[in-house]
Write an enzyme that holds these catalytic residues in place. Sequence first.
Site, PDB file in Angstrom:
ATOM      1  CB  CYS A 166      -5.080   0.639   8.769  1.00 45.23           C
ATOM      2  SG  CYS A 166      -4.219  -0.706   7.963  1.00 45.23           S
ATOM      3  CB  CYS A 185      -5.596  -0.406   5.154  1.00 43.79           C
ATOM      4  SG  CYS A 185      -5.499  -1.449   6.595  1.00 43.79           S
ATOM      5  CG  ASP A 186      -6.685   3.420   4.605  1.00 41.04           C
ATOM      6  OD1 ASP A 186      -7.165   2.636   3.771  1.00 41.04           O
ATOM      7  OD2 ASP A 186      -7.182   3.625   5.724  1.00 41.04           O
TER       8      ASP A 186
END
Length: 312
Positions: free
Chosen positions: A134, A137-138
Amino acid sequence: MSKLYDVVIIGAGPAGLSAGLYAGRARMSTLILEKAREGGQIAQTAEIENYPGSLEVESGPTLIDRMTTQAKHFGAELVYAAVEEVDLSGPVKTIKCTDATYQAKSVIIAAGAKPVLADCPGEKEFTGRGVSYCATCDGAFFEELEVFVIGGGDSAVEEALFLTKFARKVTIVHRRDELRAAKSIQEKAFANPKIHFLWDSVIRNMAGDGVLSELTVENVKTKEMTVIKADEEDGMFGVFVFIGYKPETEVFEGKVAMENGYILTDPDMKTDVPGVFAAGDIRVKSLRQVVTATADGAIAAVQAEKYVDCGG
Ligand code: NAP
């Protein structure tokens, strides 16, 4: 005796939320079950520029927030629970979750798909310590670091582009010598000076001391193995895996007809079981996009309403 819903929708991605909106507006008693968080794959998409009406400002989470609010506004209940077992055969369908069992006159399966793993040694060990699925997200964890993106489809190339906002250098590692991604997305990647390519290449090993800092890459044409190490100053790098998705159909195996793990429906989203519909990425279809998922959800809900109105 538990409540008998008109429809239980399994999955709160674009297909499930759209089904929830249409079912709610039809005044059906509607329950949406979601095992993780709303949005499915789209919750991890940084930019959505191909959903009609959305342009640069739209991200997966903002679009999903509005879809969720809208479905709830029209009366759909949303419960966070993982479905463990279903009995879809009779007129009353039973959906067993971890802490509760629900009953419904109709069911819409919109459970979506999950990422395929790179399946190489070290991948599991370094997930969350360099390996990610992701970028939204990261990505920010890799500010000014080097990252590698595995895959050559729309997801890989779009997410590689997104990662250039953070990373110093982004290398797309693809098993062939040409990309599968749409030409418009490819053009952006080829024009981006931060994006590099490792063609005909497959990652065979991921290693490091606590965090990911070493990759072994095989050139599948020459069979040559190359070890890539993180810059000493960096001490680590990232690997983002985008090599496709697997449908979330395990609990429905043997319950509805499938093809290659995806659920078969007719154009009205009907499965081979009366009162059971499927919508979105989980079904056999030619284009898996937000726009097709929402359309599926709408059709499934309208058909579920007709089914329930006719007494099942
Ligand atoms: P995809 O289109 O199936 O592409 C998967 C990529 O990963 C392919 O390039 C494939 O290589 C490669 N791959 C597959 N298995 C591999 C393995 N074991 N090792 C190394 N590489 C492997 O998947 P996707 O990019 O996730 O897209 C899924 C669907 O969503 C597609 O229909 C796509 O169009 C859609 N999507 C659309 C958008 C958009 O339009 N904005 C954004 C994201 C996704 P080969 O090319 O050699 O097969």
